[in-house]
Write an enzyme that holds these catalytic residues in place. Structure first.
Site, PDB file in Angstrom:
ATOM      1  CB  CYS A 154     -13.499 -11.592   3.948  1.00  0.00           C
ATOM      2  SG  CYS A 154     -12.574 -10.123   3.245  1.00  0.00           S
TER       3      CYS A 154
ATOM      4  NE  ARG B  74     -12.533  -5.395   3.980  1.00  0.00           N
ATOM      5  CZ  ARG B  74     -11.942  -6.306   3.991  1.00  0.00           C
ATOM      6  NH1 ARG B  74     -13.511  -6.836   3.785  1.00  0.00           N
ATOM      7  NH2 ARG B  74     -11.026  -7.211   4.361  1.00  0.00           N
TER       8      ARG B  74
HETATM    9  C1  BEZ Z   1      -9.067  -9.234   5.359  1.00  0.00           C
HETATM   10  O1  BEZ Z   1      -8.798  -9.951   7.151  1.00  0.00           O
HETATM   11  O2  BEZ Z   1     -10.393  -9.811   5.168  1.00  0.00           O
HETATM   12  C2  BEZ Z   1      -8.204  -8.916   4.848  1.00  0.00           C
HETATM   13  C3  BEZ Z   1      -7.739  -7.781   5.393  1.00  0.00           C
HETATM   14  C4  BEZ Z   1      -6.284  -7.493   4.510  1.00  0.00           C
HETATM   15  C5  BEZ Z   1      -6.642  -7.757   3.375  1.00  0.00           C
HETATM   16  C6  BEZ Z   1      -7.197  -8.901   2.760  1.00  0.00           C
HETATM   17  C7  BEZ Z   1      -8.334  -8.964   3.309  1.00  0.00           C
END
Ligand code: BEZ
Length: 236
Positions: A56, A139
């Site tokens: 993110c 997402r």
């Molecule tokens: C992230 O790195 O944005 C992420 C990875 C796995 C689950 C939720 C967020």
């Protein structure tokens, strides 16, 4: 309503062609009424799983760096996660003060990031997909046109960051299709030939196949194309 399923548990999935579900929200840029506040603009409404997570963070820095390109396409970015406002503020401050990614530093996120701790908005938009996670939004990316109609929806899983060139290509494709009444072939990129609407009479099919329509060339009577220069498109 059965007693095993409450109204809040029903997950709605808006579809292409639907009016964007409306809501009011608290964001990092103040309160908003959605989509009313953005009438006349395209909007990319996107969700992310959680603040202070690496994928993110990479996405937010990319959205922030590329925001001017979307603004030149008359497009407002609006983010959402099911975190609270103070988490959002702390995360955006951390990004600006501490994170370097792809050589970018001091990146300031200026577009609104919605707090949605009740998950009300995320549920309305089908951003909670329990097979993937029931505590985090996937997402999701909603492309909403200036009249508030959902025109494209793309979902990515938690583990995969979005492709921003594709997001921009989709936006330019939608704007091009609307403005010129054309369709865009597989893997189309701005500057490449576009597909003209099918012939609507035997006469126009024959004319096209005879090469009588200016600039139009055909693979067969139902599959005709014409050039469209990149300069004709409203793009950054
Ligand atoms: C992230 O790195 O944005 C992420 C990875 C796995 C689950 C939720 C967020």
């Amino acid at each position: 309503m059965t007693n095993t399923m409450e109204e809040k548990d029903i997950i709605s999935m808006p579809r292409i062609g639907d009016s964007a579900p409306s809501f009011t929200a608290v964001t990092t840029q103040g309160n908003i009424s959605f989509p009313q506040d953005y009438r006349g603009k395209w909007v990319i409404l996107f969700s992310h799983p959680a603040d202070f997570t690496p994928v993110c963070t990479s996405e937010f820095m990319t959205f922030a760096k590329r925001e001017p390109e979307f603004a030149r396409l008359n497009t407002q970015l609006v983010g959402l996660s099911i975190d609270g406002l103070y988490s959002h503020i702390a995360w955006l401050r951390t990004i600006k003060d501490k994170i370097e990614f792809r050589g970018w530093k001091n990146v300031e996120v200026k577009f609104p990031l919605i707090e949605d701790i009740t998950m009300e908005i995320a549920r309305k938009y089908g951003m909670i997909q329990p097979g993937e996670s029931s505590t985090k939004a996937v997402r999701a990316v909603f492309f909403i046109d200036p009249k508030g109609i959902i025109r494209t929806i793309i979902y990515y899983p938690l583990s995969l960051g979005r492709n921003f060139n594709e997001l921009k290509r989709v936006l330019i494709g939608l704007q091009t299709a609307d403005k010129y009444g054309v369709a865009l072939p597989a893997d189309w990129e701005p500057g490449e030939d576009v597909i003209v609407p099918p012939a609507n009479s035997c006469g126009s099919a024959a004319d096209r196949m005879a090469g009588l329509e200016k600039d139009v060339y055909c693979k067969d009577w139902f599959f005709c194309m014409k050039p469209m220069a990149k300069e004709e498109l409203e793009m950054a």
